[in-house]
Design a protein around this motif. Structure first.
Motif, PDB file in Angstrom:
ATOM      1  N   ALA A 106     -12.892  -4.845   6.937  1.00  0.00           N
ATOM      2  CA  ALA A 106     -12.693  -4.241   7.962  1.00  0.00           C
ATOM      3  C   ALA A 106     -10.907  -4.800   8.019  1.00  0.00           C
ATOM      4  N   ALA A 107     -10.328  -4.511   7.092  1.00  0.00           N
ATOM      5  CA  ALA A 107      -8.760  -4.813   6.915  1.00  0.00           C
ATOM      6  C   ALA A 107      -8.496  -3.482   6.321  1.00  0.00           C
ATOM      7  N   HIS A 108      -9.451  -3.450   5.219  1.00  0.00           N
ATOM      8  CA  HIS A 108      -8.793  -2.446   4.238  1.00  0.00           C
ATOM      9  C   HIS A 108      -8.642  -0.954   3.836  1.00  0.00           C
ATOM     10  N   PRO A 109      -9.871  -0.480   5.352  1.00  0.00           N
ATOM     11  CA  PRO A 109      -9.654   0.822   5.614  1.00  0.00           C
ATOM     12  C   PRO A 109      -8.291   0.919   6.039  1.00  0.00           C
ATOM     13  N   VAL A 110      -7.759  -0.054   6.739  1.00  0.00           N
ATOM     14  CA  VAL A 110      -6.149   0.582   7.472  1.00  0.00           C
ATOM     15  C   VAL A 110      -4.809  -0.018   6.262  1.00  0.00           C
ATOM     16  N   LEU A 111      -5.429  -0.860   5.205  1.00  0.00           N
ATOM     17  CA  LEU A 111      -4.305  -1.632   4.565  1.00  0.00           C
ATOM     18  C   LEU A 111      -3.728  -0.520   3.319  1.00  0.00           C
ATOM     19  N   LEU A 112      -5.240   0.072   3.056  1.00  0.00           N
ATOM     20  CA  LEU A 112      -4.903   1.147   1.180  1.00  0.00           C
ATOM     21  C   LEU A 112      -3.702   2.206   2.335  1.00  0.00           C
ATOM     22  N   PRO A 113      -4.489   2.702   2.992  1.00  0.00           N
ATOM     23  CA  PRO A 113      -3.625   4.119   3.757  1.00  0.00           C
ATOM     24  C   PRO A 113      -2.679   4.078   3.594  1.00  0.00           C
ATOM     25  N   VAL A 114      -2.040   2.664   4.409  1.00  0.00           N
ATOM     26  CA  VAL A 114      -0.362   1.972   4.354  1.00  0.00           C
ATOM     27  C   VAL A 114      -0.114   2.459   3.844  1.00  0.00           C
ATOM     28  N   ALA A 115      -0.486   1.154   2.686  1.00  0.00           N
ATOM     29  CA  ALA A 115       0.206   1.152   1.514  1.00  0.00           C
ATOM     30  C   ALA A 115       0.513   1.921   0.408  1.00  0.00           C
ATOM     31  N   ALA A 116       0.041   3.091   0.997  1.00  0.00           N
ATOM     32  CA  ALA A 116      -0.058   4.057   0.010  1.00  0.00           C
ATOM     33  C   ALA A 116       1.377   5.538   0.806  1.00  0.00           C
ATOM     34  N   VAL A 117       1.130   5.777   1.965  1.00  0.00           N
ATOM     35  CA  VAL A 117       2.065   6.257   2.302  1.00  0.00           C
ATOM     36  C   VAL A 117       3.810   5.288   1.867  1.00  0.00           C
ATOM     37  N   VAL A 118       3.874   3.560   2.404  1.00  0.00           N
ATOM     38  CA  VAL A 118       4.788   3.139   1.794  1.00  0.00           C
ATOM     39  C   VAL A 118       5.324   3.381  -0.428  1.00  0.00           C
ATOM     40  N   ALA A 119       4.646   3.836  -0.687  1.00  0.00           N
ATOM     41  CA  ALA A 119       4.651   3.952  -1.990  1.00  0.00           C
ATOM     42  C   ALA A 119       5.498   5.246  -2.033  1.00  0.00           C
ATOM     43  N   GLY A 120       4.536   6.441  -1.209  1.00  0.00           N
ATOM     44  CA  GLY A 120       5.107   7.797  -1.317  1.00  0.00           C
ATOM     45  C   GLY A 120       6.750   7.622  -1.170  1.00  0.00           C
ATOM     46  N   ILE A 121       6.967   6.790   0.274  1.00  0.00           N
ATOM     47  CA  ILE A 121       8.016   6.925   0.352  1.00  0.00           C
ATOM     48  C   ILE A 121       9.182   6.398  -0.404  1.00  0.00           C
ATOM     49  N   LEU A 122       9.054   5.572  -1.020  1.00  0.00           N
ATOM     50  CA  LEU A 122       9.496   5.037  -2.425  1.00  0.00           C
ATOM     51  C   LEU A 122      10.207   5.971  -3.659  1.00  0.00           C
ATOM     52  N   SER A 123       8.933   6.930  -3.530  1.00  0.00           N
ATOM     53  CA  SER A 123       8.822   7.814  -4.870  1.00  0.00           C
ATOM     54  C   SER A 123       9.735   8.664  -4.309  1.00  0.00           C
ATOM     55  N   ILE A 124       9.655   9.333  -2.822  1.00  0.00           N
ATOM     56  CA  ILE A 124       9.748  10.841  -3.041  1.00  0.00           C
ATOM     57  C   ILE A 124      11.654  10.274  -2.252  1.00  0.00           C
TER      58      ILE A 124
END
Length: 301
Positions: free
Chosen positions: A24-42
């Motif tokens: 149940a946690a994975h559907p939240v953790l993966l998109p949250v990780a995607a947002v954080v990775a995008g923020i670091l890149s930008i």
């Protein structure tokens, strides 16, 4: 914690409680990780992009960033493989216009105000989206904390002394573009999926490239400038926008909006590391407020 406590009271359910909770946690953790990775890149990409300002200006830098990002995204997603309906075209057009406007006015703001502060002011856009989309009292707590931080950076706060009013206004205009980017991007993503990023970027490029050509002309074609623009496009557009589109399709709109509030802190650190920018303690306090709001929102997603 609640699931573990329930499992202790029902020993027969214990063997499946933890796997179920993890799933149940994975559907939240993966998109949250995607947002954080995008923020670091930008953050890294935008910091590096300021090095292009003396060569081609903010307008030329925006044209290079969005133009190269469009080529990369079109090659990656090949959106022409699916027919574009009139409904899809309208949604993608609105998304692309918001994307292009947000990029252009934000880079114009970076000419006169620090990177971290520009992002914090720009965050007024997603903050409004989060406030209007909220359905839980707890969400309003995190939004309120972010408002406190934002208020310290607006022209009425002490932390805004010495900041260029035109730069602050441009950052606020970028915030409007960011809010529309979230709203229209979510709709375009539901209709077209990931290839909406490529189509939207193409429209954004058509919007901003004329401004870049008018400002920089043939200076845009210098080999060193083109290489730098390609790197900025990868870090600032192609990678983060793809990650954000993935997250937009899987996170509640208010959670996505407030989660992005960690970007001012990341931008401030990137500004210190790459641009030699520094902030006063009150400005760090303001950024800390929006970071705390982001952590709270992510934890309660």
């Amino acid at each position: 914690m609640t699931g573990d406590e329930a499992a202790r009271g029902r020993s027969h359910a214990a063997p499946t409680a933890r796997p179920a909770a993890a799933a149940a946690a994975h559907p939240v953790l993966l998109p949250v990780a995607a947002v954080v990775a995008g923020i670091l890149s930008i953050a890294v990409g935008t910091s590096l992009s300021k090095g292009l300002f003396p060569r081609v200006g903010a307008e030329g830098t925006t044209a290079l960033r969005v133009g190269f990002a469009t080529l990369l995204l079109l090659a990656a997603w090949r959106p022409w493989r699916r027919a574009l309906t009139r409904r899809d075209a309208a949604a993608v057009a609105l998304y692309g216009i918001a994307l292009g406007t947000m990029n252009l006015v934000f880079y114009l703001a970076l000419r006169t105000i620090p990177f971290g502060i520009a992002v914090a002011i720009e965050f007024a856009g997603p903050l409004c989206v989060a406030a209007l989309s909220s359905r839980r009292a707890l969400d309003l707590v995190w939004i309120g904390l972010a408002v406190v931080g934002l208020g310290l950076l607006l022209p009425l706060g002490d932390a805004s002394r010495g900041l260029d009013p035109a730069g602050l206004a441009l950052a606020a205009a970028a915030g409007i573009g960011w809010a529309l980017y979230i709203v229209f991007g979510q709709r375009a993503g539901r209709l077209r999926g990931p290839d909406s990023v490529a189509l939207g970027s193409a429209i954004a490029a058509a919007l901003v490239i004329p401004f870049g050509v008018a400002k920089a002309g043939t200076a845009l074609l210098a080999p060193a400038t083109l290489m730098a623009g390609l790197g900025v496009a990868l870090l600032s557009s192609a990678v983060p926008y793809s990650l954000e589109m993935y997250a937009l399709q899987r996170l509640p709109r208010q959670t996505f909006g407030v989660l992005l509030s960690i970007e001012p802190a990341v931008a401030a650190l990137a500004g210190m590391a790459f641009l030699g920018e520094s902030l006063v303690p009150l400005q760090w306090l303001a950024i800390g407020c929006v970071v705390a709001a982001s952590i709270g929102s992510a934890a309660s997603a």
